[in-house]
Design an enzyme around this catalytic site. Structure first.
Site, PDB file in Angstrom:
ATOM      1  CB  ILE A  65      -1.312   0.372   0.962  1.00 18.95           C
ATOM      2  CG1 ILE A  65      -1.527  -1.084   1.554  1.00 18.95           C
ATOM      3  CG2 ILE A  65      -1.372   1.317   1.518  1.00 18.95           C
ATOM      4  CD1 ILE A  65      -3.275  -0.679   0.382  1.00 18.95           C
ATOM      5  CB  ALA A  66       2.874   3.201  -1.685  1.00 19.82           C
ATOM      6  CB  ILE A  67       0.121   7.841  -0.078  1.00 18.01           C
ATOM      7  CG1 ILE A  67      -1.039   6.818  -0.200  1.00 18.01           C
ATOM      8  CG2 ILE A  67      -0.711   8.948  -0.631  1.00 18.01           C
ATOM      9  CD1 ILE A  67      -2.385   7.306  -0.652  1.00 18.01           C
ATOM     10  CD  GLU A  99       5.092 -10.999   4.843  1.00 18.69           C
ATOM     11  OE1 GLU A  99       4.661 -10.316   4.343  1.00 18.69           O
ATOM     12  OE2 GLU A  99       4.337 -11.950   5.400  1.00 18.69           O
ATOM     13  CG  ASN A 104       6.317   1.920   7.573  1.00 20.50           C
ATOM     14  OD1 ASN A 104       5.665   2.697   8.321  1.00 20.50           O
ATOM     15  ND2 ASN A 104       6.103   0.867   6.170  1.00 20.50           N
ATOM     16  CE1 TYR A 111      -1.462  -1.837   6.472  1.00 22.91           C
ATOM     17  CE2 TYR A 111       0.796  -2.150   7.461  1.00 22.91           C
ATOM     18  CZ  TYR A 111      -0.231  -1.939   6.271  1.00 22.91           C
ATOM     19  OH  TYR A 111       0.579  -1.888   5.052  1.00 22.91           O
TER      20      TYR A 111
HETATM   21  C1  LIG Z   1       1.718   3.580   5.786  1.00 27.73           C
HETATM   22  C2  LIG Z   1       1.001   5.351   4.295  1.00 27.73           C
HETATM   23  C3  LIG Z   1       0.022   4.279   2.825  1.00 27.73           C
HETATM   24  C4  LIG Z   1      -0.291   5.994   5.036  1.00 27.73           C
HETATM   25  O1  LIG Z   1      -1.214   6.920   3.991  1.00 27.73           O
HETATM   26  P1  LIG Z   1      -1.989   7.774   4.054  1.00 27.73           P
HETATM   27  O2  LIG Z   1      -2.466   8.856   3.598  1.00 27.73           O
HETATM   28  O3  LIG Z   1      -0.587   8.670   4.990  1.00 27.73           O
HETATM   29  O4  LIG Z   1      -2.438   7.527   5.409  1.00 27.73           O
HETATM   30  P2  LIG Z   1      -4.036   8.143   6.425  1.00 27.73           P
HETATM   31  O5  LIG Z   1      -3.994   9.479   6.292  1.00 27.73           O
HETATM   32  O6  LIG Z   1      -4.742   7.620   6.178  1.00 27.73           O
HETATM   33  O7  LIG Z   1      -3.808   8.071   8.136  1.00 27.73           O
HETATM   34  C5  LIG Z   1      -4.590   7.141   7.612  1.00 27.73           C
HETATM   35  C6  LIG Z   1      -4.000   6.153   9.498  1.00 27.73           C
HETATM   36  O8  LIG Z   1      -2.948   5.773   9.137  1.00 27.73           O
HETATM   37  C7  LIG Z   1      -2.013   6.333  10.292  1.00 27.73           C
HETATM   38  N1  LIG Z   1      -0.897   7.186   9.989  1.00 27.73           N
HETATM   39  C8  LIG Z   1      -0.443   7.622   9.323  1.00 27.73           C
HETATM   40  N2  LIG Z   1       0.166   8.382   9.130  1.00 27.73           N
HETATM   41  C9  LIG Z   1       1.343   8.773   9.876  1.00 27.73           C
HETATM   42  C10 LIG Z   1       2.086   9.462  10.595  1.00 27.73           C
HETATM   43  N3  LIG Z   1       3.146   9.889  10.191  1.00 27.73           N
HETATM   44  N4  LIG Z   1       2.232   8.346  12.092  1.00 27.73           N
HETATM   45  C11 LIG Z   1       1.361   8.299  12.836  1.00 27.73           C
HETATM   46  N5  LIG Z   1       0.268   7.073  12.415  1.00 27.73           N
HETATM   47  C12 LIG Z   1      -0.003   7.399  10.905  1.00 27.73           C
HETATM   48  C13 LIG Z   1      -2.984   6.964  11.580  1.00 27.73           C
HETATM   49  O9  LIG Z   1      -3.909   5.450  12.295  1.00 27.73           O
HETATM   50  C14 LIG Z   1      -3.693   7.255  10.742  1.00 27.73           C
HETATM   51  O10 LIG Z   1      -4.791   7.569  11.381  1.00 27.73           O
HETATM   52  P3  LIG Z   1      -5.751   8.713  12.470  1.00 27.73           P
HETATM   53  O11 LIG Z   1      -5.024  10.152  10.913  1.00 27.73           O
HETATM   54  O12 LIG Z   1      -6.827   8.897  12.167  1.00 27.73           O
HETATM   55  O13 LIG Z   1      -4.612   8.871  13.134  1.00 27.73           O
HETATM   56  C15 LIG Z   1       1.987   6.091   3.575  1.00 27.73           C
HETATM   57  O14 LIG Z   1       2.643   6.314   4.934  1.00 27.73           O
HETATM   58  C16 LIG Z   1       3.296   4.907   2.331  1.00 27.73           C
HETATM   59  O15 LIG Z   1       2.798   5.023   1.445  1.00 27.73           O
HETATM   60  N6  LIG Z   1       4.060   4.689   3.716  1.00 27.73           N
HETATM   61  C17 LIG Z   1       5.369   4.409   2.214  1.00 27.73           C
HETATM   62  C18 LIG Z   1       4.692   3.541   1.853  1.00 27.73           C
HETATM   63  C19 LIG Z   1       4.891   2.258   3.068  1.00 27.73           C
HETATM   64  O16 LIG Z   1       5.545   1.946   4.244  1.00 27.73           O
HETATM   65  N7  LIG Z   1       3.823   1.387   3.220  1.00 27.73           N
HETATM   66  C20 LIG Z   1       2.652   0.190   4.197  1.00 27.73           C
HETATM   67  C21 LIG Z   1       4.136  -0.491   3.707  1.00 27.73           C
HETATM   68  S1  LIG Z   1       3.729  -2.506   4.721  1.00 27.73           S
END
Ligand SMILES: CC(C)(COP(=O)(O)OP(=O)(O)OC[C@H]1O[C@@H](n2cnc3c(N)ncnc32)[C@H](O)[C@@H]1OP(=O)(O)O)[C@@H](O)C(=O)NCCC(=O)NCCS
Length: 140
Positions: A65-67, A99, A104, A111
């Site tokens: 999953i990536a943004i 995993e 992270n 999750y």
């Molecule tokens: C993980 C990832 C997909 C989250 O995407 P995002 O759009 O930024 O996340 P969201 O805005 O939807 O946040 C949803 C929840 O994720 C968690 N979260 C997101 N960013 C966070 C941060 N910087 N620190 C802690 N928790 C975080 C929180 O629980 C959040 O819920 P909340 O806002 O109610 O606290 C993004 O950080 C990403 O692309 N990371 C790099 C790739 C990666 O590591 N993917 C997972 C591989 S296993």
């Protein structure tokens, strides 16, 4: 995700992971993996995220999953993961696993928010820095 999306997916991939998947890996997922489903998130035609899952019988395995970094923190990752899990359920999955790197925090928190529990550790799962992987799972 379609084959013509791969150029943009690779940008998301390289901005998101220290061990990014190759063009060939995505090509194979789209063309040769009958269990794989990949979903893209677009903003006005630009791909800003993607999520993938393998669905084997009643179990879904989230692959990625990536943004894009500049779009993070806007609940888009959460929306994407929900969509991926929804598709997995439609296709018969009853549980989902994945995993995640121990370090992270954003992903682990996302999750947990979606109901995943931490079920075990895969020692040195990530080959770039020998980091452990946490296995998480959820009943759908
Ligand atoms: C993980 C990832 C997909 C989250 O995407 P995002 O759009 O930024 O996340 P969201 O805005 O939807 O946040 C949803 C929840 O994720 C968690 N979260 C997101 N960013 C966070 C941060 N910087 N620190 C802690 N928790 C975080 C929180 O629980 C959040 O819920 P909340 O806002 O109610 O606290 C993004 O950080 C990403 O692309 N990371 C790099 C790739 C990666 O590591 N993917 C997972 C591989 S296993």
């Amino acid at each position: 995700m379609r084959e013509e999306d791969i150029d943009q997916i690779l940008i998301v991939e390289h901005e998101s992971f220290t061990l990014p998947w190759s063009r060939e890996a995505f090509y194979n997922e789209l063309n040769h993996n009958q269990y794989a489903v990949y979903i893209v998130l677009e903003d006005d035609g630009k791909i800003i995220g993607y999520g993938g899952v393998w669905i084997v019988l009643d179990e879904a395995h989230i692959t990625n999953i990536a943004i894009l970094p500049q779009y993070r923190g806007r609940k888009l990752g959460e929306a994407l993961l929900k969509k991926v899990l929804e598709v997995a359920m439609e296709k018969g999955a009853e549980t989902a696993t994945l995993e995640v790197r121990v370090s992270n925090t954003p992903a682990r928190s996302l999750y947990r928010k979606m109901g995943f529990q931490e079920g075990g550790i895969r020692k040195k799962y990530y080959t770039d820095n020998q980091e452990d992987g946490i296995v998480m799972w959820v009943k759908l």
